[in-house]
Design a protein around this motif. Structure first.
Motif, PDB file in Angstrom:
ATOM      1  N   LYS A   6       0.849  -1.180   0.000  1.00 11.49           N
ATOM      2  CA  LYS A   6       0.000   0.000   0.000  1.00 11.49           C
ATOM      3  C   LYS A   6       0.890   1.237   0.000  1.00 11.49           C
ATOM      4  O   LYS A   6       1.930   1.251   0.649  1.00 11.49           O
ATOM      5  CB  LYS A   6      -0.866  -0.016   1.255  1.00 11.49           C
ATOM      6  N   ALA A   7       0.486   2.289  -0.695  1.00 12.36           N
ATOM      7  CA  ALA A   7       1.247   3.536  -0.747  1.00 12.36           C
ATOM      8  C   ALA A   7       0.325   4.712  -0.465  1.00 12.36           C
ATOM      9  O   ALA A   7      -0.812   4.734  -0.939  1.00 12.36           O
ATOM     10  CB  ALA A   7       1.897   3.693  -2.115  1.00 12.36           C
ATOM     11  N   TRP A   8       0.800   5.651   0.331  1.00 14.29           N
ATOM     12  CA  TRP A   8       0.046   6.860   0.642  1.00 14.29           C
ATOM     13  C   TRP A   8       0.823   8.076   0.165  1.00 14.29           C
ATOM     14  O   TRP A   8       2.044   8.101   0.236  1.00 14.29           O
ATOM     15  CB  TRP A   8      -0.159   7.024   2.147  1.00 14.29           C
ATOM     16  N   ARG A   9       0.114   9.081  -0.260  1.00 17.83           N
ATOM     17  CA  ARG A   9       0.704  10.372  -0.598  1.00 17.83           C
ATOM     18  C   ARG A   9      -0.118  11.424   0.136  1.00 17.83           C
ATOM     19  O   ARG A   9      -1.339  11.464   0.017  1.00 17.83           O
ATOM     20  CB  ARG A   9       0.656  10.613  -2.097  1.00 17.83           C
ATOM     21  N   PHE A  10       0.573  12.252   0.927  1.00 17.83           N
ATOM     22  CA  PHE A  10      -0.129  13.291   1.677  1.00 17.83           C
ATOM     23  C   PHE A  10       0.726  14.545   1.758  1.00 17.83           C
ATOM     24  O   PHE A  10       1.944  14.500   1.558  1.00 17.83           O
ATOM     25  CB  PHE A  10      -0.508  12.809   3.078  1.00 17.83           C
ATOM     26  N   CYS A  11       0.106  15.666   2.050  1.00 14.92           N
ATOM     27  CA  CYS A  11       0.780  16.963   2.093  1.00 14.92           C
ATOM     28  C   CYS A  11       1.147  17.301   3.537  1.00 14.92           C
ATOM     29  O   CYS A  11       0.295  17.282   4.422  1.00 14.92           O
ATOM     30  CB  CYS A  11      -0.136  18.033   1.512  1.00 14.92           C
ATOM     31  N   ALA A  12       2.416  17.633   3.772  1.00 11.57           N
ATOM     32  CA  ALA A  12       2.878  18.037   5.103  1.00 11.57           C
ATOM     33  C   ALA A  12       3.044  19.552   5.192  1.00 11.57           C
ATOM     34  O   ALA A  12       3.374  20.075   6.240  1.00 11.57           O
ATOM     35  CB  ALA A  12       4.196  17.351   5.430  1.00 11.57           C
ATOM     36  N   ASN A  13       2.829  20.278   4.087  1.00 10.83           N
ATOM     37  CA  ASN A  13       2.963  21.737   4.023  1.00 10.83           C
ATOM     38  C   ASN A  13       4.356  22.213   4.409  1.00 10.83           C
ATOM     39  O   ASN A  13       4.512  23.320   4.932  1.00 10.83           O
ATOM     40  CB  ASN A  13       1.905  22.428   4.875  1.00 10.83           C
ATOM     41  N   ALA A  14       5.375  21.402   4.209  1.00 12.52           N
ATOM     42  CA  ALA A  14       6.771  21.745   4.494  1.00 12.52           C
ATOM     43  C   ALA A  14       7.659  20.707   3.822  1.00 12.52           C
ATOM     44  O   ALA A  14       7.169  19.704   3.292  1.00 12.52           O
ATOM     45  CB  ALA A  14       7.015  21.768   5.997  1.00 12.52           C
ATOM     46  N   ASP A  15       8.963  20.940   3.860  1.00  3.68           N
ATOM     47  CA  ASP A  15       9.918  19.974   3.320  1.00  3.68           C
ATOM     48  C   ASP A  15      10.129  18.857   4.342  1.00  3.68           C
ATOM     49  O   ASP A  15      10.502  19.122   5.480  1.00  3.68           O
ATOM     50  CB  ASP A  15      11.257  20.648   3.030  1.00  3.68           C
ATOM     51  N   VAL A  16       9.905  17.631   3.937  1.00  2.00           N
ATOM     52  CA  VAL A  16      10.073  16.482   4.830  1.00  2.00           C
ATOM     53  C   VAL A  16      11.533  16.056   4.799  1.00  2.00           C
ATOM     54  O   VAL A  16      12.080  15.732   3.752  1.00  2.00           O
ATOM     55  CB  VAL A  16       9.159  15.313   4.406  1.00  2.00           C
ATOM     56  N   MET A  17      12.175  16.072   5.982  1.00  2.00           N
ATOM     57  CA  MET A  17      13.575  15.683   6.103  1.00  2.00           C
ATOM     58  C   MET A  17      13.696  14.170   6.321  1.00  2.00           C
ATOM     59  O   MET A  17      14.541  13.529   5.736  1.00  2.00           O
ATOM     60  CB  MET A  17      14.248  16.430   7.256  1.00  2.00           C
ATOM     61  N   SER A  18      12.862  13.625   7.203  1.00  2.00           N
ATOM     62  CA  SER A  18      12.840  12.175   7.435  1.00  2.00           C
ATOM     63  C   SER A  18      11.507  11.815   8.080  1.00  2.00           C
ATOM     64  O   SER A  18      10.792  12.685   8.577  1.00  2.00           O
ATOM     65  CB  SER A  18      14.003  11.740   8.331  1.00  2.00           C
ATOM     66  N   LEU A  19      11.194  10.523   8.054  1.00  2.00           N
ATOM     67  CA  LEU A  19       9.954  10.079   8.697  1.00  2.00           C
ATOM     68  C   LEU A  19      10.158   8.703   9.297  1.00  2.00           C
ATOM     69  O   LEU A  19      11.036   7.957   8.901  1.00  2.00           O
ATOM     70  CB  LEU A  19       8.773  10.089   7.738  1.00  2.00           C
ATOM     71  N   LYS A  20       9.324   8.407  10.263  1.00  4.16           N
ATOM     72  CA  LYS A  20       9.386   7.117  10.960  1.00  4.16           C
ATOM     73  C   LYS A  20       7.957   6.658  11.217  1.00  4.16           C
ATOM     74  O   LYS A  20       7.146   7.407  11.748  1.00  4.16           O
ATOM     75  CB  LYS A  20      10.142   7.290  12.275  1.00  4.16           C
TER      76      LYS A  20
END
Length: 115
Positions: A6-20
């Motif tokens: 499964k793949a999700w695409r969503f808006c964080a309204n900023a530059d994403v540096m990393s995620l966990k």
């Protein structure tokens, strides 16, 4: 190459540096950069009834968050999501006021933080 389930695409309204992804897959912790020197951590709830990824919490951090980790843990009597990260800061005060990204080698202070 393995195929994603499964793949999700969503808006964080900023530059994403990393995620966990928090174990269980219901929450995602994201390290973001807003502008040039403004950093923050955001917690998103996945598969929310309103949006694919619903922002639940946001906390400003003084510098970029490295080695981001997140998991469920007990704090005193309550269960919650614990977020830990490492942040680096210039050691000399004169370098900190200059507001520039230093070339290596530079003296750095490393701090391990938990939110």
């Amino acid at each position: 190459m393995p195929k994603s389930y499964k793949a999700w695409r969503f808006c964080a309204n900023a530059d994403v540096m990393s995620l966990k992804i928090v174990p269980g897959g219901k929450y995602v912790v994201v390290s973001i950069c807003e502008g040039k020197n403004r950093y923050a951590l955001m917690l998103f709830m996945m598969e929310h009834r309103v949006e694919v990824a619903y922002p639940v919490a946001k906390i400003a951090v003084p510098t970029k968050a490295y080695k981001l980790e997140a998991k469920y843990m007990r704090h005193e009597t309550e269960m919650g999501i614990m977020i830990s990260y490492v942040r680096r800061e210039l050691k000399r005060a004169s370098d900190r006021t200059a507001k520039y990204d230093p070339p290596f080698p530079t003296l750095l202070l490393t701090e391990h933080s938990a939110v």
